[in-house]
Each structure stands twice: as C-alpha cells, then as structure tokens.
Scaffold this active site. Structure first.
Site, mmCIF file in Angstrom:
data_model
loop_
_atom_site.group_PDB
_atom_site.id
_atom_site.type_symbol
_atom_site.label_atom_id
_atom_site.label_comp_id
_atom_site.label_asym_id
_atom_site.label_seq_id
_atom_site.Cartn_x
_atom_site.Cartn_y
_atom_site.Cartn_z
ATOM 1 N N LYS A 78 0.863 -1.177 0.000
ATOM 2 C CA LYS A 78 0.000 0.000 0.000
ATOM 3 C C LYS A 78 0.902 1.229 0.000
ATOM 4 O O LYS A 78 2.026 1.181 0.499
ATOM 5 C CB LYS A 78 -0.865 0.000 1.265
ATOM 6 C CG LYS A 78 -2.133 0.791 1.146
ATOM 7 C CD LYS A 78 -3.309 -0.069 0.734
ATOM 8 C CE LYS A 78 -4.591 0.732 0.750
ATOM 9 N NZ LYS A 78 -5.769 -0.070 0.531
ATOM 10 N N GLY A 178 -23.876 3.349 5.901
ATOM 11 C CA GLY A 178 -23.023 3.994 4.903
ATOM 12 C C GLY A 178 -23.534 3.708 3.500
ATOM 13 O O GLY A 178 -23.431 2.583 3.014
ATOM 14 N N GLY A 180 -22.560 5.107 0.558
ATOM 15 C CA GLY A 180 -21.661 5.685 -0.429
ATOM 16 C C GLY A 180 -21.566 4.791 -1.658
ATOM 17 O O GLY A 180 -22.521 4.089 -2.000
ATOM 18 N N VAL A 182 -20.044 1.907 -2.378
ATOM 19 C CA VAL A 182 -20.311 0.473 -2.213
ATOM 20 C C VAL A 182 -21.709 0.248 -1.620
ATOM 21 O O VAL A 182 -22.469 -0.587 -2.121
ATOM 22 C CB VAL A 182 -19.249 -0.191 -1.301
ATOM 23 C CG1 VAL A 182 -19.563 -1.663 -1.103
ATOM 24 C CG2 VAL A 182 -17.858 -0.040 -1.880
HETATM 25 P P1 NAI Z 1 -17.587 6.112 0.274
HETATM 26 O O1 NAI Z 1 -16.762 7.197 0.840
HETATM 27 O O2 NAI Z 1 -18.104 6.241 -1.129
HETATM 28 O O3 NAI Z 1 -18.856 5.847 1.211
HETATM 29 C C1 NAI Z 1 -18.799 5.816 2.612
HETATM 30 C C2 NAI Z 1 -20.102 6.427 3.108
HETATM 31 O O4 NAI Z 1 -20.173 6.252 4.521
HETATM 32 C C3 NAI Z 1 -20.221 7.932 2.832
HETATM 33 O O5 NAI Z 1 -21.401 8.202 2.093
HETATM 34 C C4 NAI Z 1 -20.257 8.547 4.235
HETATM 35 O O6 NAI Z 1 -21.065 9.705 4.304
HETATM 36 C C5 NAI Z 1 -20.843 7.406 5.036
HETATM 37 N N1 NAI Z 1 -20.628 7.491 6.479
HETATM 38 C C6 NAI Z 1 -19.583 8.017 7.156
HETATM 39 N N2 NAI Z 1 -19.784 7.899 8.472
HETATM 40 C C7 NAI Z 1 -20.972 7.267 8.636
HETATM 41 C C8 NAI Z 1 -21.744 6.875 9.774
HETATM 42 N N3 NAI Z 1 -21.329 7.078 11.021
HETATM 43 N N4 NAI Z 1 -22.935 6.261 9.568
HETATM 44 C C9 NAI Z 1 -23.372 6.019 8.326
HETATM 45 N N5 NAI Z 1 -22.696 6.383 7.209
HETATM 46 C C10 NAI Z 1 -21.510 7.005 7.375
HETATM 47 O O7 NAI Z 1 -16.708 4.771 0.431
HETATM 48 P P2 NAI Z 1 -16.933 3.384 -0.309
HETATM 49 O O8 NAI Z 1 -16.044 3.321 -1.496
HETATM 50 O O9 NAI Z 1 -18.380 3.118 -0.473
HETATM 51 O O10 NAI Z 1 -16.331 2.367 0.766
HETATM 52 C C11 NAI Z 1 -17.060 2.019 1.925
HETATM 53 C C12 NAI Z 1 -16.165 1.178 2.833
HETATM 54 O O11 NAI Z 1 -15.753 -0.005 2.187
HETATM 55 C C13 NAI Z 1 -14.881 1.891 3.290
HETATM 56 O O12 NAI Z 1 -14.590 1.510 4.602
HETATM 57 C C14 NAI Z 1 -13.841 1.346 2.329
HETATM 58 O O13 NAI Z 1 -12.545 1.375 2.897
HETATM 59 C C15 NAI Z 1 -14.319 -0.081 2.153
HETATM 60 N N6 NAI Z 1 -13.903 -0.705 0.903
HETATM 61 C C16 NAI Z 1 -14.221 -0.120 -0.284
HETATM 62 C C17 NAI Z 1 -13.839 -0.702 -1.483
HETATM 63 C C18 NAI Z 1 -14.227 -0.098 -2.804
HETATM 64 O O14 NAI Z 1 -14.111 -0.779 -3.827
HETATM 65 N N7 NAI Z 1 -14.706 1.149 -2.848
HETATM 66 C C19 NAI Z 1 -13.046 -1.951 -1.492
HETATM 67 C C20 NAI Z 1 -12.842 -2.529 -0.191
HETATM 68 C C21 NAI Z 1 -13.232 -1.893 0.965
#
Ligand code: NAI
Length: 365
Positions: A78, A178, A180, A182
């Site tokens: 990383k 969350g 976002g 995913v």
């Molecule tokens: P993202 O940033 O698009 O979405 C995360 C969402 O969580 C945001 O909409 C944010 O407002 C929300 N959030 C933050 N605090 C919160 C809370 N207390 N309660 C509810 N929602 C909250 O990130 P993404 O890409 O969707 O990733 C989500 C998770 O999955 C992260 O932890 C990331 O590290 C992990 N991940 C993502 C991968 C990918 O392909 N994008 C691959 C492997 C793991």
C-alpha cells in the site's frame, strides 16, 4: 521503523520525496510471496511522518491477507501520499509518484484508494505500467466499487445458506451503515434480489440517491438497534465496538468496510457470544481487488464478474470450516490465508534450492 517492520513482517518500505512537485510518499511492501504487492495509494493530510508510516504499514499487511484469502496470486502493499486531496491533487505530483512506483520494478502495483480516483491513476499511468484502476476512456475498467458490492452480496448469500440453508436473500432484512459508492451499489443488488433494505448516511446526497432506489432511510443513531437478518457496515472502520455491539439485533455482520471491528479479536468474540455471525472484512470485501487485478492482467468484465461471484463459495467454505473446527470465522479465514502464503513460500524455497543445486553442479564440472 525497523522494529515495526520486523514485528509486522514487512519486506520493504520506500520513502520518496520530490522537491519540484512537493511529493512526500511512502510505499510499504508487506509481502511478495504470492506475487507482486497490489494495493491502493491513499492521499490524506497526515499530521506527521509517523502517522503516515503506521497507516501504510497496517494497510499493506491487510492487503496481504485480503489477496491470500481471495486466492489471488498477489502479495500485499500500500502507498500513502501526505497531502490534502481536496486541494493538492496535481498531475505533476502524481506523475512524480508514478516514477517512484516504477523504480520498484513491478514489486508494487498501485491503484485508487481513499483520496484518489481513476483520474490520478491516468496520470500515474503516463510514468509506469504498474498501475491499475485507470479510467475507461484510457482503456481501464473504472470504479471497482460495484465489484466490491457484488462480492459482499455474494458473501451474504453464503451467510444465508450457512444460517438458514438457502442462499436466497428474498424477504431478508438488511441494514446498511453507509450509503456511499459500495453501500448504494449493494443496496441496488439486494433490492433486486427481493430483500428489504434499510440504511443511514450523514451525507444528504447519498441518502437521496439511496431513497430513490427504494432504501428505507433511518436515523444514524438508531442504526445498530434495528432488528434485521444482516447488518452491513459500509462506512468507515471501527464502528463496531464494545458499546455498539451490545445494541445489535441481527444474526450476522457482513459488509465492505475495512477494519469494522475496533478491537478485532475481542469484538469478534463479543459478537460470537451474542450469537452473531461475523464474516471477516478481508474475506468478503475483496471484489474491488479482484476487479483491479483483472484489469491489470487484461481480463474482461464478464470474467471479473464470474471471479467475484466465486466469493460466495470462499465465504461459505470458511464459515463451515469454522463450525467444524470450533473456531471463529475470523480465525479460520486468517489460517486459510496464512496457509496459502506458507505453501507458496515453501515452493519458492524449493525452486531456489534447485537453482542453487544446478549452479553448484555446473561449477563442479
Ligand atoms: P464512500 O466514501 O463512497 O462511502 C462511505 C459512506 O459512509 C459515505 O457516504 C459517508 O457519508 C458514510 N458514512 C460516514 N460515516 C458514517 C456513519 N457514522 N454512519 C453512516 N454512514 C456514514 O466509500 P466506499 O467506497 O463506499 O467504501 C465504503 C467502505 O468499504 C470503506 O470503509 C472502504 O474502505 C471499504 N472498501 C471499499 C472498497 C471499494 O471498492 N470502494 C473496497 C474494499 C473496501
């Protein structure tokens, strides 16, 4: 730094700076036993070098486990760039980072992570071929999050088969923390499968997009206590801890978030003591890694989807193994991943052994 590297088993750490572009970066290679280390580059306003290094080391080690658990011929690595992604993302900086990546000769393959996207991968690609997750316009496969979501969905099918004897998710209730990239894509898949989906997110735009899909929006502070079949952490890490776990009213925890357990061992035991099945994050969230790996080796979207769908079997086998051996799925998944790494290390040692014997024999004649 040596102490941390030795304790966690890292092979190499490269620290790079470039006065002209302001680059300050760290590349941590944890293991190349199974293959080159593939892992994203995170851009974050770290307060100190020590904080950035600690993050890079921990993230790299987690990638070794994730790749091995998914059965991929990849090691773990990383990178982190010290800087504010909101104001400091410049082409020159990322091209400079690309040259740093190139200097490792392929032992490290970079991709997007928190604070970086396919646009920055396109810039890096101008300096090195050891990058994946580039944009579709530049011949890449774009955003990996739909593949991560598909992998989590398949993992949930494995949970359903394990707990209720049927992988079908129709009629099941899933709570997503969350919404976002995913979380939204996962909600879409679950709704298409006939599940009821509830979710929360502090971001208004994310909430509106999810509501439009048919997700029932709930207040953030009520998320843990909602009765459901599966609770899915898809926000940040560490949300499940000694105070939130006792509130859960679910049969299983299965989500995309990296490190959702604040204290992995203790929290996994606490979940188990409450009769809640915990699917390890690194086992169920590798769809995105499969996606960028397949882009790197030139596979089609169809092949990627088929490979991600195999996670259903991986997760199911691990859950069954854990029951058969009377251990936690977290322990079973770790042991299986470590066994793959150890087997590769033995093979590599044998290959070296043969090479040395050949050379010695050659020198004798
Ligand atoms: P993202 O940033 O698009 O979405 C995360 C969402 O969580 C945001 O909409 C944010 O407002 C929300 N959030 C933050 N605090 C919160 C809370 N207390 N309660 C509810 N929602 C909250 O990130 P993404 O890409 O969707 O990733 C989500 C998770 O999955 C992260 O932890 C990331 O590290 C992990 N991940 C993502 C991968 C990918 O392909 N994008 C691959 C492997 C793991």
């Amino acid at each position: 730094m040596f102490d941390s590297m030795l304790e966690m088993g890292h092979e190499r750490v490269l620290v790079g700076t470039d006065e002209a572009t302001g680059l300050k970066a760290i590349v941590a290679i944890h293991s190349t036993v199974l293959g080159p280390g593939l892992g994203g580059v995170r851009m974050w306003p770290y307060r100190s070098f020590e904080e950035a290094l600690a993050d890079a080391l921990a993230l790299a080690r987690a990638m070794t486990l994730k790749a091995a658990a998914a059965g991929l011929p990849l090691g773990g690595a990383k990178a982190v760039i010290l800087g504010d992604p909101a104001t400091e993302k410049r082409e020159g900086l990322f091209r400079s980072f690309g040259r740093l990546v190139h200097s490792l000769g392929g032992d490290y393959i970079t991709a997007e992570d928190v604070g970086t996207s396919s646009r920055e991968m396109d810039w890096i690609a101008q300096e090195t071929p050891f990058v994946t997750g580039v944009s579709v316009d530049r011949g890449g496969t774009g955003e990996p999050s739909p593949s991560t979501a598909l992998g989590v969905l398949c993992g949930m099918r494995a949970v359903a088969r394990h707990l209720w004897g049927d992988p079908d998710l129709a009629g099941r209730t899933v709570v997503i923390q969350g919404l976002g990239a995913v979380g939204r894509s996962l909600a879409e898949g679950l709704l298409a499968a006939g599940a009821r989906v509830l979710g929360a997110d502090p971001n208004e735009k994310a909430v509106e997009a999810a509501r439009a899909l048919g997700v029932e929006i709930v207040p953030i502070d009520e998320i843990f206590s909602l009765p459901c079949d599966i609770f899915s952490p898809c926000a940040l890490g560490g949300t499940l801890n000694a105070s939130s776990i006792p509130a859960l009213r679910t049969r299983a925890v299965a989500g995309a978030a990296n490190n959702p357990l604040a204290e992995p061992e203790a929290d996994a035991r606490l979940l188990a003591s409450r009769g809640i099945l915990y699917v390890p994050d690194f086992l169920i969230n590798s769809g995105g890694l499969i996606h960028v790996y397949h882009e790197f080796i030139g596979r089609t979207f169809g092949e990627t989807e088929a490979r991600v769908r195999r996670l259903e079997g991986f997760v199911h086998d691990t859950l069954e193994t854990a029951v058969a051996r009377g251990i936690l799925p977290l322990e079973a998944a770790r042991e299986e991943a470590q066994a793959r790494i150890d087997a590769a290390r033995t093979l590599r040692a044998r290959a070296w052994d043969q090479a040395v014997r050949r050379k010695t024999a050659e020198l004798k004649t």
